[in-house]
Design an enzyme around this catalytic site. Structure first.
Site, mmCIF file in Angstrom:
data_model
loop_
_atom_site.group_PDB
_atom_site.id
_atom_site.type_symbol
_atom_site.label_atom_id
_atom_site.label_comp_id
_atom_site.label_asym_id
_atom_site.label_seq_id
_atom_site.Cartn_x
_atom_site.Cartn_y
_atom_site.Cartn_z
ATOM 1 N N ASP A 1 31.240 106.924 2.042
ATOM 2 C CA ASP A 1 30.802 107.110 3.425
ATOM 3 C C ASP A 1 29.329 107.477 3.518
ATOM 4 O O ASP A 1 28.575 106.871 4.285
ATOM 5 C CB ASP A 1 31.648 108.185 4.108
ATOM 6 C CG ASP A 1 33.035 107.685 4.474
ATOM 7 O OD1 ASP A 1 33.467 106.666 3.909
ATOM 8 O OD2 ASP A 1 33.697 108.324 5.310
ATOM 9 N N ARG B 1 30.495 124.934 5.412
ATOM 10 C CA ARG B 1 29.616 124.156 6.299
ATOM 11 C C ARG B 1 28.373 124.912 6.756
ATOM 12 O O ARG B 1 27.286 124.338 6.799
ATOM 13 C CB ARG B 1 30.405 123.631 7.505
ATOM 14 C CG ARG B 1 31.620 122.793 7.127
ATOM 15 C CD ARG B 1 31.303 121.734 6.084
ATOM 16 N NE ARG B 1 32.475 120.953 5.724
ATOM 17 C CZ ARG B 1 32.825 120.668 4.481
ATOM 18 N NH1 ARG B 1 32.116 121.136 3.462
ATOM 19 N NH2 ARG B 1 33.876 119.915 4.236
ATOM 20 N N ASP C 1 34.315 119.332 11.161
ATOM 21 C CA ASP C 1 33.058 119.539 10.454
ATOM 22 C C ASP C 1 31.840 119.163 11.282
ATOM 23 O O ASP C 1 30.786 119.784 11.166
ATOM 24 C CB ASP C 1 33.062 118.764 9.140
ATOM 25 C CG ASP C 1 33.890 119.446 8.066
ATOM 26 O OD1 ASP C 1 34.177 120.651 8.225
ATOM 27 O OD2 ASP C 1 34.262 118.787 7.083
ATOM 28 N N SER D 1 41.741 111.841 1.719
ATOM 29 C CA SER D 1 40.459 112.478 1.985
ATOM 30 C C SER D 1 40.480 113.844 1.304
ATOM 31 O O SER D 1 41.356 114.663 1.576
ATOM 32 C CB SER D 1 40.244 112.641 3.494
ATOM 33 O OG SER D 1 39.079 113.398 3.742
#
Length: 403
Positions: free
Chosen positions: A16, A96, A125, A179
């Site tokens: 990605d 994050r 996210d 994922s």
């Protein structure tokens, strides 16, 4: 489209973000700086560098953030005993804001006017990254390709990769893979069969913990030392924060500690199902509660438990740098002044059980609780007045209701 001069991309080296890197170069026609955070995800980071070099990136930053991640983000969160919806140890959520902090720092250093991330429009996210950037430097623009480009399916993603000669690993060519997000605190897995919460997760989903049936038949006893609410040693050996968490991950993984099959409520409004493995964090949560049980005053401990869900929700929803989280952190950290000592746990087939605790700052008094004659004077008759006063309102309530 707003003119962008330079972009700092949070880059994992996966398919990605490799596609996003090319898309940014094509779409904005500007320099893209690559930033990869080493949070202990266990992947080889040099292949990410090689992919970025192949894409023509001149400024590549691979930064080891493991110690900062544990000492400045994981440990403060563990002081609060934080669990989202009573179960989730916030392994993705807490990473994050650290990534965003360094995105902003690099952007300032290189004079970039934008940062970019690879989070999708359905997930949490994107919110966490962007709220953090807003709080740290609102002048920096945030680019979220998944909300901007015309790619709407996995097939289109693969077609874009083929068209631009972006290598596609063989395991990415078939059906959509799981994922996976990993760092030193946890591994989370979503997608494929896990999207149906009625289906049992296949065994191969678990990466950090052995099957409980295959865990050792003998328990393992460990002792964790704490100072002011933070772990500082295991079995008498002092270690750095990241080294400690690594050690606890190995211990917990060996004994199948820290598995969680969870359906959670995302901030954006949908439910999602994931498999989480947080072996070291689960051990530390149990140990921290163990040392707090003898060092925290009752009212202080109960107040912490009351604010914990709010604190955990702030982290989950992306408000790490918000003033209310910082206010709660100040309260939590103040409560930890005397949370020091040692906790001994038994690890056995999925459980991490506290079996003893000791502290020079303990509030526990054996003389007060003993059934034998006590050295401390305690008049049992005092309890009668205590009960009568607490029962006064109940007697009034019962009289009114005719009981």
């Amino acid at each position: 489209m707003t003119k962008i001069e330079k972009i700092v991309l949070s880059y994992s080296g996966g398919l990605d973000t490799s596609i996003i890197l090319k898309w940014l170069q094509e779409t904005y026609g500007c320099e893209v700086v690559m930033f990869t955070a080493d949070l202990g995800q266990g992947e080889e980071l040099e292949p990410a560098r090689a992919k970025a070099e192949m894409a023509g990136v001149k400024d590549i930053r691979i930064v080891d953030l493991r110690e900062e991640f544990v000492s400045d983000f994981v440990f403060p969160m563990l002081r609060a005993n934080a669990l989202y919806e009573g179960q989730y140890l916030l392994g993705s959520s807490i990473a994050r804001p650290l990534i965003a902090k360094h995105l902003v720092g690099i952007a300032r250093e290189v004079g970039a006017d934008a940062v970019a991330h690879g989070a999708t429009g359905k997930g949490n996210d994107q919110i966490r990254f962007e709220l953090a950037v807003n709080a740290l430097d609102p002048s920096i623009k945030v680019i979220a390709p998944w909300r901007q480009w015309n790619i709407r399916s996995r097939m289109q993603l693969l077609e874009y990769a083929e068209k631009h000669h972006i290598p596609v690993p063989s395991d990415k060519r078939g059906e959509a893979p799981f994922s996976i997000d990993a760092n030193l605190l946890h591994t989370s897995t979503e997608g494929k069969s896990l999207e149906n919460p009625a289906e049992v997760a296949p065994d191969h989903v678990y990466q950090r913990t052995v099957d409980p049936l295959d865990a050792p038949d003998a328990p393992e006893i460990i002792t964790i030392g704490f100072e002011r609410g933070d772990p500082v040693s295991v079995n008498g050996k002092s270690m750095t924060p990241a080294a400690l968490l690594t050690e606890f991950n190995e211990l917990g993984g060996r004994h199948s500690v820290g598995r969680l099959d969870l359906v959670e409520n995302r901030f954006i409004g949908m439910k999602s199902r994931g498999i989480y493995e947080t072996p070291g964090g689960t051990i530390l949560l149990a140990a921290h509660r163990g040392i707090e049980s003898i060092t925290l005053d009752r009212a202080a401990a109960h107040l912490k438990d009351e604010i914990m869900p709010r604190y955990a929700e702030l982290i989950y929803n992306g408000f790490w740098f918000a003033p209310e989280r910082e206010m709660l952190q100040a309260l939590i950290d103040h409560s930890q002044a005397f949370v020091s000592g040692e906790v001994t746990l038994r690890l056995y087939k999925g459980s991490a059980s506290v079996i003893s605790r000791a502290s020079p700052c303990s509030l526990y008094s054996a003389d007060l609780v003993t059934f034998e004659e006590s050295a401390i004077a305690f008049d049992h008759h005092d309890a009668e007045g205590f009960i009568r006063l607490n029962g006064l309102r109940l007697r009034s309530w019962a009289a009114r209701n005719g009981r």
